[in-house]
Design an enzyme around this catalytic site. Structure first.
Site, PDB file in Angstrom:
ATOM      1  N   HIS A 260       0.833  -1.203   0.000  1.00  0.00           N
ATOM      2  CA  HIS A 260       0.000   0.000   0.000  1.00  0.00           C
ATOM      3  C   HIS A 260       0.875   1.263   0.000  1.00  0.00           C
ATOM      4  CE1 HIS A 260      -3.695   2.307   1.184  1.00  0.00           C
ATOM      5  NE2 HIS A 260      -2.776   3.132   1.647  1.00  0.00           N
ATOM      6  N   GLU A 261       1.780   1.326   0.957  1.00  0.00           N
ATOM      7  CA  GLU A 261       2.625   2.527   1.042  1.00  0.00           C
ATOM      8  C   GLU A 261       3.553   2.611  -0.172  1.00  0.00           C
ATOM      9  OE1 GLU A 261       1.645   4.628   3.024  1.00  0.00           O
ATOM     10  OE2 GLU A 261       0.486   3.380   4.411  1.00  0.00           O
ATOM     11  N   HIS A 264       1.742   4.491  -2.862  1.00  0.00           N
ATOM     12  CA  HIS A 264       1.890   5.945  -2.680  1.00  0.00           C
ATOM     13  C   HIS A 264       3.294   6.368  -3.111  1.00  0.00           C
ATOM     14  CE1 HIS A 264      -1.908   6.699  -0.723  1.00  0.00           C
ATOM     15  NE2 HIS A 264      -1.668   5.879   0.288  1.00  0.00           N
ATOM     16  N   GLU A 290      -4.727   7.666  -3.403  1.00  0.00           N
ATOM     17  CA  GLU A 290      -5.143   6.422  -2.751  1.00  0.00           C
ATOM     18  C   GLU A 290      -5.474   5.345  -3.791  1.00  0.00           C
ATOM     19  OE1 GLU A 290      -4.763   6.136   0.366  1.00  0.00           O
ATOM     20  OE2 GLU A 290      -5.872   4.357   0.944  1.00  0.00           O
TER      21      GLU A 290
END
Ligand code: ZN
Length: 496
Positions: A260-261, A264, A290
């Site tokens: 997830h990170e 980003h 997101e």
């Protein structure tokens, strides 16, 4: 025009540098700083924030923008220069509408509210948090009053995260999602995921995460990964990306948290170098940002092709947990749909329901149609209605999220919008890369990350969120259809 533009860019570059310096201090605060540094760090960040704000709202920036306004008409709309003038103008006018005293008060009360919330959540004591919430909501109403809106004061708050989007537009998307998701959650079968809990030494989790991240498309030497309490990603340029995660030795949450990170991070890494040190060096909205964390966490990181490559390394890393578990069983477990109390632990299917609940409550907070002392009761009733779960205490209920404690009202919708947008963009990815599954199964997502970089990340904030969506997908409409189709297929595939 060249001289005026150079002058504007010089001012904006200095402001961007100061903001990055603040970013390093913020990263340090959450990753490295001993806890007793909190107070003096707040002073330093407060001073830096004031200097940045004052430098940006300066009359001189307006004068430079005025001079440039007439001159950019001859440039292409999406040129770096025309975009810089247009976007800076919007940011500048917005920043100038908020009185400095209100800005300062919001910052101070956000810090106090956050502090009170940490303790209130720990002791599940909503009454202790209530006065701080009241102050922060009141300040946000005053903040919304600084702006004009067409439908609801909530739109003014939303604009900080989703520029240009209205409450009515969000509601239209969520009105489609809610009944469909409720139906899907009710239809989802129970799936055995017990093997995802056990003993997972954190050092091995870290090694595996670093191996995975290294394959995703970051240039060597442009990122690092550190442990923290609440995972986040920040960056100080497109070549200095800071990923963080949390390792727990009893589950594997860090794998998806890291992906997830990293999503980003890939966005930040892909921003065109020509946009660095300008207000354009960011994603156009939190929803679009997101959408990419969700893409890498879910569309890639929970897919069969991805695990066709990575399941064997995972089994070798944690043989005790997975040597007897087939890939199919593992895939069902990591894609299961199961209602729960906590948003950050929610699976893909239930996640957006947590968001829609918060979106409804936030509007009531802002327009005053709910008494703040009744908030826990209203929360619990909605949790029952949306997800059929009972809230044991406010610590795992209305107090679970950090956002409201520091006045972050209007932020939540971006998470669900990110889910929706991720699938709209994914449909285009699929068309462009017909062999994507084969590439992922071979452990090679480089064409995917290059496509996303070239078609989305590199644009930065040059275009509005809608314009960006249209550029990438061909339509400016936010369409929940692909997201729902994806979840329907997922839930159907859970049947053993
Ligand atoms: Zn995120």
């Amino acid at each position: 025009m060249e001289r005026t533009l150079a002058e504007l860019k010089q001012r904006l570059a200095e402001i961007a540098d100061l903001a990055k310096a603040g970013g390093v201090l913020g990263w340090d605060q959450r990753v490295m700083m001993p806890p007793l540094g909190t107070e003096s760090r707040a002073d330093v960040l407060g001073t830096l924030g004031r200097i940045i704000h004052e430098a940006f709202v300066d009359d001189e920036i307006g004068r430079l923008l005025d001079k440039l306004d007439g001159q950019i008409d001859s440039l292409p709309y999406d040129s770096d220069e025309a975009s810089l003038v247009r976007v800076t103008r919007r940011d500048w006018e917005k920043a100038r509408r908020v009185p400095t005293e209100l800005e300062v008060e919001m910052t101070r009360e956000a810090a106090r509210g956050h502090h009170a919330w940490v303790e209130a959540r720990r002791t599940a004591d909503f009454a202790a948090f209530l006065p701080y919430l009241r102050t922060n909501v009141e300040l946000k109403r005053r903040y919304a009053d600084c702006f004009e809106w067409s439908d609801s004061p909530y739109t003014a708050l939303l604009d900080d995260y989703e520029p240009g989007m209205t409450t009515t537009e969000v509601r239209a998307v969520f009105d489609v999602l809610r009944p469909a998701l409720t139906e899907l959650v009710a239809a989802a079968p129970e799936v055995d995921a017990s093997f995802l809990e056990g003993s997972f030494p954190t050092e091995r989790q870290r090694e595996l995460a670093e191996q995975m991240i290294a394959t995703l498309g970051f240039e060597d030497g442009s990122w690092r990964l550190d442990p923290t309490a609440h995972p986040f990603c920040t960056s100080f340029s497109n070549r200095d990306v800071r990923l963080t995660t949390r390792y727990r030795d009893d589950n594997l949450e860090s794998v998806w948290s890291c992906l997830h990170e990293a999503g980003h991070g890939l966005y930040a890494h892909g921003i065109a170098s020509s946009l660095l040190r300008t207000p354009l060096a960011n994603a156009p909205s939190l929803g679009l940002n997101e959408s990419q964390s969700r893409t890498w966490e879910n569309l890639v990181g929970r897919s069969r092709p991805f695990w066709q490559h990575w399941y064997e390394p995972l089994q070798q890393t944690f043989p005790e947990a997975f040597s007897g578990v087939e890939l199919d069983e593992f895939l069902r477990a990591i894609n299961r749909a199961e209602p729960g109390l906590i948003r950050v632990d929610a699976d893909e299917t239930t996640y957006s329901l947590h968001i829609i609940l918060r979106f409804e409550l936030e509007q009531q907070l802002v327009d005053g149609t709910v008494e703040l002392e009744d908030l826990p009761e209203v929360w619990n009733a909605k949790m029952k209605e949306f997800l059929d779960v009972d809230v044991a205490d406010d610590g795992v209920g209305v107090l679970q999220d950090v956002h409201w404690s520091s006045g972050g009202i209007g932020y939540f919708p971006t998470y669900a919008l990110g889910n929706v947008l991720s699938l709209q963009i994914w449909a285009k990815v699929r068309e462009a890369l017909p062999d994507l599954d084969g590439q992922l199964a071979a452990g090679d997502p480089l064409e995917l990350s290059a496509w996303l970089r070239d078609n989305l990340y590199s644009l930065g904030r040059k275009l509005t969120p809608r314009e960006t969506l249209e550029r990438v997908t061909g339509s400016a409409d936010i369409d929940p259809g692909p997201y729902l189709a994806y979840l329907r297929e997922k839930v159907a595939s859970l049947q053993a």
